[in-house]
Write an enzyme that holds these catalytic residues in place. Structure first.
Site, PDB file in Angstrom:
ATOM      1  N   SER A   1      46.723  49.024  43.328  1.00 34.96           N
ATOM      2  CA  SER A   1      46.936  47.963  41.575  1.00 34.96           C
ATOM      3  C   SER A   1      47.904  49.024  41.370  1.00 34.96           C
ATOM      4  O   SER A   1      48.189  51.097  41.801  1.00 34.96           O
ATOM      5  CB  SER A   1      45.923  47.928  40.785  1.00 34.96           C
ATOM      6  OG  SER A   1      45.004  47.713  41.227  1.00 34.96           O
TER       7      SER A   1
HETATM    8  N1  SAH Z   1      40.376  48.824  43.127  1.00 34.41           N
HETATM    9  C1  SAH Z   1      41.568  49.078  44.473  1.00 34.41           C
HETATM   10  C2  SAH Z   1      42.466  47.685  44.495  1.00 34.41           C
HETATM   11  C3  SAH Z   1      41.772  46.770  44.564  1.00 34.41           C
HETATM   12  S1  SAH Z   1      42.810  45.063  45.901  1.00 34.41           S
HETATM   13  C4  SAH Z   1      42.360  50.078  43.574  1.00 34.41           C
HETATM   14  O1  SAH Z   1      42.101  50.819  43.092  1.00 34.41           O
HETATM   15  O2  SAH Z   1      42.805  51.012  45.576  1.00 34.41           O
HETATM   16  C5  SAH Z   1      41.829  43.787  45.437  1.00 34.41           C
HETATM   17  C6  SAH Z   1      40.272  44.320  46.311  1.00 34.41           C
HETATM   18  O3  SAH Z   1      39.231  43.172  46.495  1.00 34.41           O
HETATM   19  C7  SAH Z   1      40.633  44.664  48.146  1.00 34.41           C
HETATM   20  O4  SAH Z   1      41.002  45.525  48.631  1.00 34.41           O
HETATM   21  C8  SAH Z   1      39.669  43.124  48.448  1.00 34.41           C
HETATM   22  O5  SAH Z   1      39.269  43.630  49.985  1.00 34.41           O
HETATM   23  C9  SAH Z   1      38.777  42.781  47.236  1.00 34.41           C
HETATM   24  N2  SAH Z   1      37.573  41.707  47.264  1.00 34.41           N
HETATM   25  C10 SAH Z   1      37.867  40.413  47.194  1.00 34.41           C
HETATM   26  N3  SAH Z   1      36.920  39.861  47.052  1.00 34.41           N
HETATM   27  C11 SAH Z   1      36.305  40.269  46.964  1.00 34.41           C
HETATM   28  C12 SAH Z   1      34.566  39.960  46.916  1.00 34.41           C
HETATM   29  N4  SAH Z   1      34.280  38.955  46.402  1.00 34.41           N
HETATM   30  N5  SAH Z   1      33.855  41.373  46.465  1.00 34.41           N
HETATM   31  C13 SAH Z   1      34.265  42.347  46.486  1.00 34.41           C
HETATM   32  N6  SAH Z   1      35.772  43.023  46.794  1.00 34.41           N
HETATM   33  C14 SAH Z   1      36.260  41.885  47.428  1.00 34.41           C
END
Ligand code: SAH
Length: 226
Positions: free
Chosen positions: A73
């Site tokens: 993010s």
């Molecule tokens: N917080 C992260 C950025 C997140 S991007 C950072 O600091 O880098 C969003 C993430 O959510 C992705 O890696 C995606 O694979 C994950 N995601 C999507 N759906 C999900 C779910 N149902 N459960 C867990 N993770 C999920």
């Protein structure tokens, strides 16, 4: 990458986050983030969470690709979401969407314990490695589906969701302690989304507030993916 250059860029980024906070006060109601939040943003080296070769852009105030179609993010959003949880240092926090592990590392600076769930196995593994390397041992990463929360560790003082579902997952509301706060982007993929603050009062009733229009990758349902 020259460490001095990275340090300078990191410093500049902190000033940009402060400026963004001021600019968005009209929506968020917060013209600056707490000292705790800003100290956490200063403490965590974002370049350690980037894909190899992308370190030079780590302190640009933008989201970046981390592989598997996912993103780390934007730093301002990381600061904003962290700030809205109002953590004081002893809390047990759940994050959904570990991604690179960066947000989770920021959370360990301001909370007691952090549990984070990632649905893509490879990312769960690399996030755990990056966090280990930085010595974030109060941070635990699980490969799983965030829609289910982390029942064995519930309830949580605070929950942060960093992928967007279309509505607030009930399991996460259930796993929030009375008095707890959840920050979560809600909306359809590639459409308008809104960052929502959910507050559960002492009697277990929840209220929601819109914080800001945002754009997140979708929270995907179903089985763990490899
Ligand atoms: N917080 C992260 C950025 C997140 S991007 C950072 O600091 O880098 C969003 C993430 O959510 C992705 O890696 C995606 O694979 C994950 N995601 C999507 N759906 C999900 C779910 N149902 N459960 C867990 N993770 C999920």
């Amino acid at each position: 990458m020259d460490p001095l250059k990275l340090e300078k860029a990191h410093h500049r980024l902190l000033r940009e986050i402060e400026r963004d906070a001021k600019e968005t006060e009209l929506w968020t109601g917060r013209k600056r983030f707490s000292e705790r939040t800003m100290a956490a943003m200063a403490a965590v080296p974002r370049h350690k969470f980037m894909l190899p070769g992308d370190e030079a852009v780590a302190y640009v105030n933008r989201p970046q690709a981390i592989g598997h179609g996912q993103t780390i993010s934007q730093p301002y959003i990381v600061a904003l979401m962290t700030d809205f949880l109002d953590l004081t240092g002893s809390e047990k926090v759940l994050e959904i969407g570990s991604g690179s592990g960066y947000q989770s590392a920021v959370l360990t600076q301001v909370a007691g314990q952090v549990f984070t769930i990632e649905i893509i196995k490879e990312l769960a593994r690399s996030a755990a490695q990056s966090l280990d390397r930085l010595g974030c041992e109060r941070d635990r990463v699980r490969h799983g589906d965030g829609f289910l929360g982390w029942l064995e560790e519930a309830p949580f003082d605070a929950i942060m969701v960093t992928a967007a579902p279309e509505s607030i997952p009930q399991a996460l509301v259930d796993q929030l302690k009375p008095g707890g706060r959840m920050i979560i982007p809600i909306g359809r993929a590639h459409d308008r989304q809104t960052l929502i603050l959910v507050v559960k009062d002492a009697s277990g009733q929840t209220t929601t507030d819109s914080v800001l229009p945002v754009s997140f990758v979708p929270m995907v349902r179903g089985k763990k993916r490899n």
